[in-house]
Every structure is written in structure tokens, then in C-alpha cells.
Design a protein around this motif. Sequence first.
Motif, PDB file in Angstrom:
ATOM      1  N   PHE A   1      64.756 -71.030 -36.071  1.00  0.00           N
ATOM      2  CA  PHE A   1      65.317 -71.613 -37.371  1.00  0.00           C
ATOM      3  C   PHE A   1      64.904 -73.109 -37.292  1.00  0.00           C
ATOM      4  O   PHE A   1      64.958 -73.951 -36.413  1.00  0.00           O
ATOM      5  N   ASP A   2      64.373 -73.402 -38.403  1.00  0.00           N
ATOM      6  CA  ASP A   2      64.059 -74.946 -38.739  1.00  0.00           C
ATOM      7  C   ASP A   2      64.695 -75.400 -39.966  1.00  0.00           C
ATOM      8  O   ASP A   2      64.148 -74.974 -41.242  1.00  0.00           O
ATOM      9  N   ALA A   3      65.509 -76.316 -39.923  1.00  0.00           N
ATOM     10  CA  ALA A   3      66.013 -76.859 -41.272  1.00  0.00           C
ATOM     11  C   ALA A   3      64.816 -77.607 -42.162  1.00  0.00           C
ATOM     12  O   ALA A   3      64.351 -78.314 -41.617  1.00  0.00           O
ATOM     13  N   ASP A   4      65.132 -77.338 -43.330  1.00  0.00           N
ATOM     14  CA  ASP A   4      63.926 -78.105 -44.219  1.00  0.00           C
ATOM     15  C   ASP A   4      64.637 -79.686 -44.496  1.00  0.00           C
ATOM     16  O   ASP A   4      65.506 -79.662 -45.265  1.00  0.00           O
ATOM     17  N   ALA A   5      63.512 -80.461 -44.201  1.00  0.00           N
ATOM     18  CA  ALA A   5      63.947 -81.927 -44.741  1.00  0.00           C
ATOM     19  C   ALA A   5      65.452 -82.271 -44.202  1.00  0.00           C
ATOM     20  O   ALA A   5      66.249 -82.580 -45.170  1.00  0.00           O
ATOM     21  N   PHE A   6      65.678 -81.983 -43.010  1.00  0.00           N
ATOM     22  CA  PHE A   6      66.920 -82.080 -42.787  1.00  0.00           C
ATOM     23  C   PHE A   6      68.089 -83.210 -43.114  1.00  0.00           C
ATOM     24  O   PHE A   6      69.087 -82.892 -43.791  1.00  0.00           O
ATOM     25  N   PHE A   7      67.603 -84.342 -42.464  1.00  0.00           N
ATOM     26  CA  PHE A   7      68.500 -85.450 -42.938  1.00  0.00           C
ATOM     27  C   PHE A   7      68.694 -85.618 -44.630  1.00  0.00           C
ATOM     28  O   PHE A   7      70.046 -85.881 -44.968  1.00  0.00           O
TER      29      PHE A   7
ATOM     30  N   ALA B   1      62.659 -91.832 -42.663  1.00  0.00           N
ATOM     31  CA  ALA B   1      62.843 -90.714 -41.442  1.00  0.00           C
ATOM     32  C   ALA B   1      62.675 -89.290 -41.972  1.00  0.00           C
ATOM     33  O   ALA B   1      62.627 -88.350 -41.273  1.00  0.00           O
ATOM     34  N   SER B   2      63.050 -89.072 -43.182  1.00  0.00           N
ATOM     35  CA  SER B   2      63.107 -87.784 -43.896  1.00  0.00           C
ATOM     36  C   SER B   2      63.377 -88.031 -45.477  1.00  0.00           C
ATOM     37  O   SER B   2      63.687 -89.077 -45.875  1.00  0.00           O
ATOM     38  N   ALA B   3      62.525 -87.162 -46.075  1.00  0.00           N
ATOM     39  CA  ALA B   3      62.208 -87.137 -47.565  1.00  0.00           C
ATOM     40  C   ALA B   3      62.636 -85.870 -48.004  1.00  0.00           C
ATOM     41  O   ALA B   3      62.195 -84.852 -47.605  1.00  0.00           O
ATOM     42  N   SER B   4      63.511 -85.622 -49.319  1.00  0.00           N
ATOM     43  CA  SER B   4      63.679 -84.424 -49.838  1.00  0.00           C
ATOM     44  C   SER B   4      62.409 -83.979 -50.367  1.00  0.00           C
ATOM     45  O   SER B   4      61.275 -84.794 -50.775  1.00  0.00           O
ATOM     46  N   TYR B   5      62.250 -82.574 -50.768  1.00  0.00           N
ATOM     47  CA  TYR B   5      61.100 -82.160 -51.504  1.00  0.00           C
ATOM     48  C   TYR B   5      60.861 -82.607 -52.891  1.00  0.00           C
ATOM     49  O   TYR B   5      59.709 -82.756 -53.296  1.00  0.00           O
TER      50      TYR B   5
ATOM     51  N   ILE C   1      65.948 -92.790 -53.955  1.00  0.00           N
ATOM     52  CA  ILE C   1      67.411 -93.123 -53.396  1.00  0.00           C
ATOM     53  C   ILE C   1      66.924 -93.336 -51.904  1.00  0.00           C
ATOM     54  O   ILE C   1      66.775 -92.314 -51.438  1.00  0.00           O
ATOM     55  N   VAL C   2      67.138 -94.290 -51.425  1.00  0.00           N
ATOM     56  CA  VAL C   2      67.013 -94.541 -49.807  1.00  0.00           C
ATOM     57  C   VAL C   2      68.483 -94.759 -49.263  1.00  0.00           C
ATOM     58  O   VAL C   2      69.249 -95.771 -49.767  1.00  0.00           O
ATOM     59  N   LEU C   3      68.732 -94.013 -48.425  1.00  0.00           N
ATOM     60  CA  LEU C   3      70.092 -93.926 -47.865  1.00  0.00           C
ATOM     61  C   LEU C   3      69.822 -94.346 -46.112  1.00  0.00           C
ATOM     62  O   LEU C   3      68.727 -93.832 -45.697  1.00  0.00           O
ATOM     63  N   PRO C   4      70.828 -95.018 -45.564  1.00  0.00           N
ATOM     64  CA  PRO C   4      70.749 -95.245 -44.296  1.00  0.00           C
ATOM     65  C   PRO C   4      71.033 -94.027 -43.245  1.00  0.00           C
ATOM     66  O   PRO C   4      71.669 -93.196 -44.023  1.00  0.00           O
ATOM     67  N   CYS C   5      70.453 -93.878 -42.202  1.00  0.00           N
ATOM     68  CA  CYS C   5      70.933 -92.576 -41.433  1.00  0.00           C
ATOM     69  C   CYS C   5      72.293 -92.696 -40.917  1.00  0.00           C
ATOM     70  O   CYS C   5      73.010 -93.695 -40.651  1.00  0.00           O
ATOM     71  N   ASP C   6      72.820 -91.461 -40.895  1.00  0.00           N
ATOM     72  CA  ASP C   6      74.472 -91.076 -40.674  1.00  0.00           C
ATOM     73  C   ASP C   6      74.226 -90.042 -39.605  1.00  0.00           C
ATOM     74  O   ASP C   6      74.434 -88.996 -39.908  1.00  0.00           O
ATOM     75  N   PHE C   7      74.133 -90.375 -38.393  1.00  0.00           N
ATOM     76  CA  PHE C   7      73.868 -89.235 -37.292  1.00  0.00           C
ATOM     77  C   PHE C   7      75.040 -88.716 -36.848  1.00  0.00           C
ATOM     78  O   PHE C   7      74.969 -87.396 -36.749  1.00  0.00           O
ATOM     79  N   ASP C   8      76.450 -89.293 -37.040  1.00  0.00           N
ATOM     80  CA  ASP C   8      77.449 -88.386 -37.043  1.00  0.00           C
ATOM     81  C   ASP C   8      77.645 -87.263 -38.031  1.00  0.00           C
ATOM     82  O   ASP C   8      77.813 -86.018 -37.708  1.00  0.00           O
TER      83      ASP C   8
END
Length: 844
Positions: free
Chosen positions: A5-11, A38-42, A66-73
Motif C-alpha cells: 500500500f502506497d498513499a498518493d501525495a501523502f503530505f 516535499a509533496s504536491a497534490s495532484y 497554497i504552500v503549507l509547512p510540514c506538520d509531521f505530528d
Amino acid sequence: MILHFDADAFFASVEQAADTKLRGRPVAVGGERRGIIASASYEARKLGIYTPMPTARARKLCPNLIVLPCDFDKYERFSHLMFSYAYDFTPIVELASIDECYLDLHGARQTKACDAAAKMQKAIAQSLKLSVSVGVGTNKLVSQIASKLRKPHCFIEVAPGYEQGFLWPLENKWLPQVGPQLAARLNTAGLRMVEHIARTPVDELSLLVGSGAPALHDYALGNDLRPVVCDAPAAKSYGEQETFAQDTTDTAFIIARLRAMADTLMRRVREDGKSIRTVTLRLRYNDMDEVTRSTSLDEPTDLEHDLYPLLQAMLTRAWERRVSVRLIGLRFTKVYETGFCNVLPLEQSDMKRERLHTLSLVVDDLRRGNRSIMRGHDLWLSQHRQAPRQTLPKPQLVTDPTASVTNRVLRERHSTGPQIISPTARLAVPALNVKSCYSFLDSTLTIPAIIAAAAAHDMPAVALTDKNLHASVPFFEAATAAGIKPIIGAELCCDKKPLLAYVQNVRGYQNLCRLLSFNNDACITPAQMHDYREGLIILAADSTAVALPEIRYHKAEDKVFFDIVQSMKTLTLLHEKHAKKRRGDLAFHPPAQWSYSAAAMQAAQDIVLQCEFAFDFKTLRFPLYTPADGSTAAAMLYRLAHDGLRNRYGSKAKQHEAQLREELSIIAEVGYEEYFLTVWHLLQECAALGIGWITRGSAADSLVCYALGISNVCPIRFELYFKRFLNRDRMALQKLPDIDIDFAHDRKDDVVRLLLDRYGPEHAAIVGGFNTFQARSAFGDVAKVLGVAENEIRRLTEHMPWTDARHAADAVGGAAAHGLAHGRDARWLSTLRQDAPLRRGALA
């Protein structure tokens, strides 16, 4: 069966799932100011956004992004929820990463893989609003590739026995271990598809891949014995990186940041009860080009003190170009248990390490409690506000060509700070007759090899005595950086007698340039020598009164390579005699092996003391430009630029005055006014004679060039960036920009005549370049020296890729991969491949 299983454009998908306002809109996750996506929506990918792309470029491509900061939590919470559905079908689940997992259904005989995949995809989509792609196969390899082949939201099942039919039509990049560099190497060898790799014998594949060939061959056949492991593996590396707020050339700042990174990472290592043995430094230039350098310790360690001495050397090895640095990173690998490096503190050094280890644990506790404690580099960073120093010197125009040069040369050395090299210091024996590879096909020594050998022999000074001055600048820089005094010299011929000339001062350098201009292939006359010997020390090349051993290669075993280039020069076979082939021992031996008297050794030292010449790389020297109206160069450039701006833009000129003023201020700051006026005046004369031109390169980014008529490319219309042409960081690296102008081939002589008429032959010169060997020509010429027939050479070279001589070894390997080396061919082909590293210095 195994599912992947591989999530698509996960972040980006998580951000859209968490905020309904973001759904259906272009979203990216990454650095806001100077980072990368780091990740871009389709939705964003349809507009050309991809990872990793600089955020600034992504915003230009898509202003509404729309550029958002990473939220790893948040991402970890969604990952945990997403993969929790996997345990409804099997307990054997391996979390490969935050957005990937494997399921082993071999024990769940009643569960069909397609049913489990469909249920999980539906549940995740309904509850979490996320899309996942699923691949099914008999092993990890097949299932992973299947899940990634047709993203997003795909399902591909490869039935048992059909692994090769699925894999073989794919490109080699889909296989594990195959990154961009290895893929390029495989493509060059003709192994573009997985099927090609599968049909290549392992021993031949190892020539390209090395020790990883058996595993890669198994993957190409569809074999993968890796099991699905439930327990999360322990960390195999520790890493950290930083993108600077501004590109920098400040070595001290970069070293301090690397030390701070080492502190942070090693604290994590100790907390995990581990030790590490390999350190990798990553460096990214401001043009996004990246370099990595690694080094390994003899034994594992968990002390940052063991790494501090390595960081400076690694940075020097990585920072090869004169380009400012944008990003640095540090990574620790080869992780061991702490007990692996424990020793009994029986010796003084071991006791010291034990105390350092205790101190490190105390520092860890203090920092964990947010108490105030700093190491030296932390204090330095705090004092400089966590920012690099501004080191750009203020340029000054020197109009006197005979300005004296100080006999004390100040240079900044990376490791020990400023060093003052004084000619009055006590010197050991120097090497005063060294030839470099710029003595074309007459030496195998590159400049780095000369400096390394001199340093190994503890020589305080080296003189380069080629028959030209082509290598004088890189030689001077390399020697000075290594703490070795460089002596600029050259070999001359007068009355058919070889002479050695050494530069004492600026006047001597000017006179040596003049004598070399006379010299060419013929000898200079005694009268010319008499007129231009001021500032030079002239010696007979065969003098025994001074220690002058002739040096043309490094070690005695390198003589065969020197003989090869000599044979190439004389168009002879390797062992064929020729009058111009040099005989004797020309290796770079230590002074202890020289057969000179003590007086000759002392005479060599005396020559070093008399040579005080040093290049001045910090002062800009442009032709003096005196405006006809009596104003200053700055005032004239200001007037011409503003007049040109009004002519170019008319009523809209005021809209661009701010940019023009900014460019003029930078031009004034770096002392380039007279340079711009010199180019402008030349082109005015060309225009009067009907000579057209095209300005190319980064100069076209300048609004001043456009206003002056130097360039006809409007930087406003095409949104060009002036600081790509001229900026403070570039000047700090002494990387002086120029204005590249192309003239029609039938009018170039007229332009040269204009320059010579205006400045005279005393102040104008035509600059030449160096032709270097390409891999095919280098290979062919060396093969001819070894007596290989031309038809055999063509049979091999026609299968070699087009590359330069530095990569000749890889090119030869590509020819061997085609199965063209058999019988006696294999013997000399193997010899050529072994010789390739040393030939590069002589031929490139």
C-alpha cells in the motif's frame, strides 16, 4: 501473496483531508521561503509542480499555489489510522515508511488479495478522505513496483509466474539500487530495460554495478526473498540538514553549523545507545548542484569530538567549485551498539576519552533541561546572530602596473586561520624545476598532484617551470592554500641553451611574459634577454651549482605513463626510440634522495628567499576610462544609463528607475563603472563601422546593459534576474563576471584591430583556450602507442559513449560490456583500464 500500500501525495492529501477548503485546489507542502516542495497534490502536479522543486519556482509556475509547512505530528496520526485497517486482514504488517506498508497474506488462505485491497482502499477513502495505490505480487519487489506504476488510486495484481512478463518491459530505474547515476551508466552500456539486465551475466554486470550485481540480477529476474518484517527496524542512520537564509561563502560559519549539527546528531546517537562509524557531508550550491563526501572512522564512536577534525577536510573535498553554498547536511551511518566501541581506560588517551564521554553525558543532561551551556562554536554562532559574516572587500582600481608587492603574503587557511608566510623564515630544500601537465604531453603531473607531493616531502617552496605560464594562477592558489610558497618560473631557450627563469617581483613577471612572447618555438636572442632580465633570476637548466632536479612525474612506477604520453607526442610506439623522448629519472623524489652538494642545496634556498612575487587577486584592474567632458566615470555611466532608459522605455521609464539605480549601486560597489564604459565605447565604435553583435549569457539580465545598448534583450519583459550576472557573493569568491559578445566571423578581425589601435599591443592580448582529449581520442591514441591496429581501435571506440578523458575508464568498461574484448584484446584492454586514472591528469 504480498500487498504493498502506497498513499498518493501523502503530505498534501493529509492537508486536504484535514481542511475541506483545500480539496480540489493546488496544495503543496514544504519550505515557504527558501526550501523545496516535499509533496504536491495532484491538482498542483497538473500545473507542473513536482518534488523536489524549489518553492520560489513553484510559486512562479502557479501563483495560486497554497504552500503549507510540514506538520509531521498530523502525518504520523493519519499514517497510524490508515494502516490500522491492515490488521483486519493479517497480523503480518510491515510499516516501510510513513506512507507505505506491506501485508503478507500467505497465512490468510480465505482472504483474496483483490478483496482485501478493495476493502482497504474503500475504508481509507471513506473515513480518512485519502487515496492509496495497491500492488499485489508474490514478493515485495513486484508488489511495490505494481503499486507505484500507475498512481494515483491504482490496483495492479501480478499473478504468480508472470513476474518477468510484468517487470521486463519496464525501464531499469524501477529496480531497487538503481538511482539516477547508476541508471545513466546502465543506459550507456545498453541495459536500458529490466529485461536487458536479466539477460546479462552477473560477472559482466559486476563491471558496471560492482558487488551489488548479484542482487540486482535477481531483482531483474523477479526474485526477492526479503520477508515482511512486523517489528520496525532500528534506525540505520542519523541525519540533519539546513538551508541557509542566504547563500554564503563564509567557511567559518559553515564549519560552526556542521559542528552544531554533529552535536545534535551525536546526542541522539547516545540516547539510543548506539555508536557510528561513517559520516557523510552533503553540500548544495546556489545553482542546486549537489555534492556528497563520506569518510569512515577506524572504530565506531559516540563522541562528537572525534568528528570535529573530519568536518573541515570533508568540507574542503566537497566544496570544489567557486560557488556560494545554499544547503549543508550531515548524516551518520554504519550504526553499531555502544558496547562495540567500549575500551578499558588503561592508557592516557583512553582515560581522556572516558572523561570526554562523561562530559558529553553531562552536557546532554544540561541541554535536555534547557539549561544554558554552549560549546565554542555555539558561542561563535550566537555572537554572529546565527548568520554568516559579510566578507566582500571593497575593490580599488590600481592604475600603476608597477605597484610593489609586499614580501609578506597573507592568506586565509581553512584550518588554522590567517597565516603569515615570511621569506625570512628558515626554509628546507625546495623543488625548483617541476613541470606540470601544461607542458603538453611532456609531464603527467597535475597541479594538485604537485602540491600533494611537495607537502608529503615537507617542502616549503615549489617552482613551476613549464615553457609557458598557463598553470601559474591555479598553481599559485593551490600552493598558497597548502602553506607552500609558490615560485613562478618558466623554461626559456637562448642561443639553443635551456635556461630557467624565476620571478622575483612584479617587474620580473612582466618581463617573463615578454620573453615568453618572444620565445615561442624559437630561441630568444641574447639582446632580448639583456633587455628584459630585470626582476628575474636566470640559471642554466643543467647547472650543478644549484639543486635543480627535473621533475615530470610523481613516482618511479609512473614512468610508464610518462613514456606513453611521450610516445603520443612523438607519434611513436611505446618502446620505440626517438630523439625527443626524455631519458633518466624524472620522478618527484624527496630531497634526501637528491645527489647534490650542501652548497647546491643552500643555493636553492637562497633563490626562494629572493623570490617575493605574489599575485594580487583582490584588486580589480580595468583600463582607465576618462570621459571627454571631464566628468568621472561614475557620473558618465549614470548619465548614459538614464538617457538610455528614457530612449528604451519612453514614458514608462520612471517605472524602472528603481531597478536601474539598484544595478548602478551594485556596479559602483564592486568597481565596475569603467568596465561598463569600456565595453560601451568599443560597441559604439563597432556600430559606427557597421559591425553588428549579439550579447549573450547573464549580462543580458542587466537593465544597465540594455539601456546602454550593449544588449538588445529587455530584462523587464523577460523577467530576468540581474544578480545572476553581478552580486556580492560572486565577487567575494573572486568570480568576476564578464560581458560575452559575439561578432560575425567575417568582422572579428576588424574588432581586434579596433582594440589594438585603441590600447596598443602593449595593453591588449588575444586569449586562447585549451583543447582537451575526449574519451575516444584518448583511448585511441594510447592504443596506438601500444601497437593496436586502427581497425581494432575503431571496433572498440565506436561502442564507447561520448565523454571526456576523465571518464575514459567507464567508457572502456562500456566497450568491454559489449563483449568486444577477447583473447589478446582482453590483455591490453585491461591494461588501458588500469592506466586510466593516471592518464586523466596527463590528457585532460
